[in-house]
Design an enzyme around this catalytic site. Structure first.
Site, PDB file in Angstrom:
ATOM      1  N   CYS A  48      52.356  35.754   2.828  1.00 28.70           N
ATOM      2  CA  CYS A  48      53.327  36.988   2.928  1.00 28.70           C
ATOM      3  C   CYS A  48      54.414  37.026   1.673  1.00 28.70           C
ATOM      4  CB  CYS A  48      54.019  37.385   4.221  1.00 28.70           C
ATOM      5  SG  CYS A  48      55.341  36.213   4.775  1.00 28.70           S
ATOM      6  N   HIS A  60      59.039  37.540   8.089  1.00 26.22           N
ATOM      7  CA  HIS A  60      57.969  38.119   7.404  1.00 26.22           C
ATOM      8  C   HIS A  60      58.331  38.813   6.013  1.00 26.22           C
ATOM      9  CE1 HIS A  60      54.206  40.063   6.332  1.00 26.22           C
ATOM     10  NE2 HIS A  60      54.659  41.268   6.747  1.00 26.22           N
ATOM     11  N   ASP A  88      54.045  46.826   2.107  1.00 24.48           N
ATOM     12  CA  ASP A  88      53.511  45.689   2.702  1.00 24.48           C
ATOM     13  C   ASP A  88      52.183  45.221   2.176  1.00 24.48           C
ATOM     14  OD1 ASP A  88      53.146  43.064   3.743  1.00 24.48           O
ATOM     15  OD2 ASP A  88      53.823  43.695   5.944  1.00 24.48           O
TER      16      ASP A  88
END
Length: 730
Positions: A287, A345, A370
């Site tokens: 991530c 995250h 994202d």
């Protein structure tokens, strides 16, 4: 850049051209990218000088200029514009994104010298353009130029009013990404390198390789006028799940054919590798790498962007705003759930207007984007842009993907005890755990900025619960559609902040009547360092007036940052007596030799304890804490004065802290303006307690504050990082 056509076209009316690339790029704040290629920002004029053979008579002559972008240019789609001096050009009545040219006072029409100010409209598509000019019957190709978004232009949807923020979120090539856990926040320096060589071409290729461009190239190029569309396209292209994307993810330990995600320290090496490999996905990312690479692309394109870390981040797979976690009665996490709570995250926020959602600017500003492939959105692995203000307000009916991000920062967490017979007991529903210490780098400094309050109301308040219920109701009413217009607890769950480690939690599991209070906390004996034994204390205290016989099961697990166990390091069970008014101290020792193989490539340990009152076995408690192992130290020293194009020397020093030989050692150096990509040096095996000292030479090619990043890697300690600032003089 100057062009002279007199030799190749001796009879042409067009003699020469000066694009003034260096001056224009400086005024458009793109000179860090290039001073040779013309790179401008929309909504802002740039200058060019056109030399003609005959005198130019504005009252009689018509100079017509044309710009086109994409393979199917169209005035009606905004990917073609005809304009000129004087502006009597015939164009479509429904033409979009009309450019304009103005004759400047420095012109000398009588000698054929035309100094022109050309302005791309603030709503034109970004991309690579070809420009041509026509005078009389002759037409000449003039130049190729790139047009970017313009956060300095009030008419541009990405306009950012504050200059300090523009410098940080568009111009800064260096950043900090926050990892670790919410009580052990670990800042990691990152080199965005958005102004490195060929970055414009690479980023334009990213746009051209997206699925929507392949399906309908004309509409795709036309839609590049809109940062909402462009940012969504970029989220699709950063990951490889949609085909042709930049990075392939790997959350296991098999990194064959590539490098672990922890290897990377900058975006440019990844983007360059993708481009040089004819757009094959680079292996591997997770991530924070996805987010950092996307931030580089967004900043290059001119969309203000920052990297954001959410600690205790929920992954809600079924859009019910809850996540479930499971423990066995001996302390170990019992089973995986489709839902999960990640240690952290990382995503990005992009700054833009959202007139598609409201006309009153209610949803303008920071938008969550994202690129990590988690769930599909409109059939693609992408997420956002989701307005941060909509997330805070619980407006889960709005585009794009607001419910998913709302759950990431504000879901309720339900914890279950799985008993030996397979039955489950609801330990607790925690409405506070999710979404802690949401962090990004501060403007103008390397300090961490906590932006949790921009995502949600204060946890524990009636307003926060009211918004949660509103968000859930909107989800239930709207279905799947979207609209476009570590605290400690004990017993009954009351707060109990009497421990030194706020990351510890304990909860009574089941009891028909309220039991005596049991206070539980973890304390570190010393700071946990990778390569050394980890030592903690489990401390229990009770307000009971009687001695309590307790059964204690302790478990230590290596954890992936996604919140899933990576291995059971150790477990032990013991029985102890807890005396009235006295602390019961249970030492917990995790030897390096025991945890080493489990923690290679891992960042955190989860230490949990299930405590059962032997007199009343339905009085059970769960306590847990999570720790992050500090990396062994590494140092960098830079010698002498730093100047552009002058060789420099630096030295890296590392000592083996363990009692075994370190094998497969390597040192990777990177830093925009200092190294063109990565410099990787293989090192010999390092004996216990021995030091390795590496001197290296490099030649800075850009001035200013530059960041030198070092990564030491070996089979036992993965990717130990260090950075320092190098001030390079012109």
């Amino acid at each position: 850049m100057k062009v002279d056509w007199t030799l190749n076209y001796p009879n042409s009316v067009f003699i020469g051209l000066d694009l003034h690339s260096e001056t224009n790029n400086k005024e458009h704040r793109t000179s860090e990218i290039s001073v040779k290629e013309l790179i401008v920002r929309r909504g802002q004029a740039f200058k060019l000088t056109l030399r003609l053979a005959p005198p130019f008579r504005p009252a009689f002559d018509q100079l017509t200029m044309t710009v086109v972008t994409g393979e199917h240019p169209s005035e009606n789609l905004g990917s073609m514009s005809r304009f000129g001096v004087p502006d009597k050009v015939q164009r479509s009545g429904s033409a979009k994104a009309v450019w304009r040219a103005e004759l400047q006072r420095s012109s000398s029409p009588e000698t054929g010298v035309l100094a022109l100010a050309i302005t791309p409209p603030a709503a034109c598509p970004v991309g690579e353009y070809k420009m041509s000019a026509k005078l009389g019957e002759e037409e000449r190709d003039l130049a190729t130029l790139s047009v970017l978004f313009n956060p300095w232009c009030p008419e541009d949807w990405v306009f950012l009013p504050d200059e300090a923020e523009r410098q940080e979120y568009v111009m800064n090539e260096h950043g900090i990404i926050y990892k670790g856990v919410d009580k052990y926040i670990d800042p990691t320096h990152w080199d965005f390198g958005q102004f490195e060589e060929d970055m414009v071409k690479i980023c334009m290729k990213i746009l051209d390789y997206n699925v929507k461009h392949k399906q309908n190239p004309a509409d795709d190029v036309s839609a590049r006028c809109n940062p909402i569309y462009v940012s969504r396209v970029v989220t699709c292209m950063i990951n490889s799940e949609n085909g042709g994307g930049i990075l392939k993810g790997q959350w296991g330990m098999d990194f064959r054919g590539g490098v672990p995600p922890t290897h990377w320290s900058g975006s440019y090496a990844i983007l360059k590798k993708w481009s040089n490999s004819v757009f094959s996905s680079v292996k591997y990312g997770q991530c924070w790498v996805y987010a950092a690479v996307m931030c580089s692309v967004m900043r290059l394109l001119g969309i203000p962007c920052r990297v954001v870390t959410n600690y205790q981040s929920a992954h809600d797979t079924n859009k019910n705003l809850t996540v479930d976690t499971y423990y066995a009665d001996y302390g170990v996490r019992e089973k995986d759930s489709k839902d999960s709570v990640w240690n952290y995250h990382v995503w990005v926020e992009g700054w833009m207007r959202r007139p598609d959602l409201a006309k009153d600017s209610k949803y303008d500003g920071w938008q969550v984007l994202d690129p990590t492939p988690q769930e599909k959105s409109d059939g693609m692995f992408c997420c956002g842009p989701a307005p941060v203000s909509a997330i805070r307000n619980g407006d889960t009916h709005l585009k794009y993907d607001v419910p998913f991000v709302f759950a990431e920062v504000n879901a309720d967490c339900i914890t279950w005890l799985v008993k030996r017979d397979g039955s489950m007991v609801n330990i607790e529903t925690d409405s506070i755990k999710i979404g802690q210490n949401i962090s990004t780098k501060s403007v103008g400094t390397n300090d961490r900025m906590n932006i949790t309050d921009s995502y949600k109301q204060k946890e524990g308040t009636e307003q926060e619960r009211s918004i949660f219920q509103y968000a859930l109701t909107r989800l239930e009413n709207e279905g799947q559609g979207e609209t476009c217009v570590g605290d400690e607890k004990v017993g009954n769950g009351t707060n109990m902040n009497n421990g030194s480690n706020e990351n510890a939690t304990n909860n009574q599991i089941c009891s028909p009547t309220p039991p005596p209070q049991l206070f539980i906390r973890f304390e570190e004996v010393s700071k946990p360092v990778d390569g050394e034994d980890v030592s903690l204390k489990l401390i229990l205290n009770s307000d009971s007036s009687a001695t309590r016989r307790l059964s204690i099961s302790v478990a230590v697990q290596a954890m992936r940052f996604t919140g899933q166990p990576a291995g059971n390091i150790l477990s032990e069970a013991l029985e102890q007596e807890l005396l009235p008014g006295k602390d019961l101290i249970v030492p917990i020792l995790v030897p390096f030799s025991t945890y080493q193989k489990y923690m290679i490539g891992r960042e955190s340990m989860n230490i949990s304890a299930v405590i059962t009152d032997q007199q009343k076995k339905n009085h059970m408690f769960l306590a847990e804490t999570r720790i992050v192992l500090m990396k062994p130290p590494i140092s960098i020293t830079v010698f002498g004065e730093s100047r552009v194009n002058r060789e420099m020397t630096a030295e890296v020093l590392f000592q083996n802290p363990g009692q075994e030989i370190l094998r497969d050692c390597s040192l990777t150096l990177t830093g925009s303006g200092l190294f063109n990509g990565e410099l990787i040096t293989r090192l010999p095996d390092l004996l216990p307690n021995n030091r390795v000292r590496v001197k290296f030479h490099f030649v800075p090619y850009k001035s200013g504050d530059r960041t030198l990043l070092v990564d030491f890697d070996c089979a036992s300690f993965r990717d130990i990082k260090k950075s320092c600032t190098v001030i390079v003089k012109p």
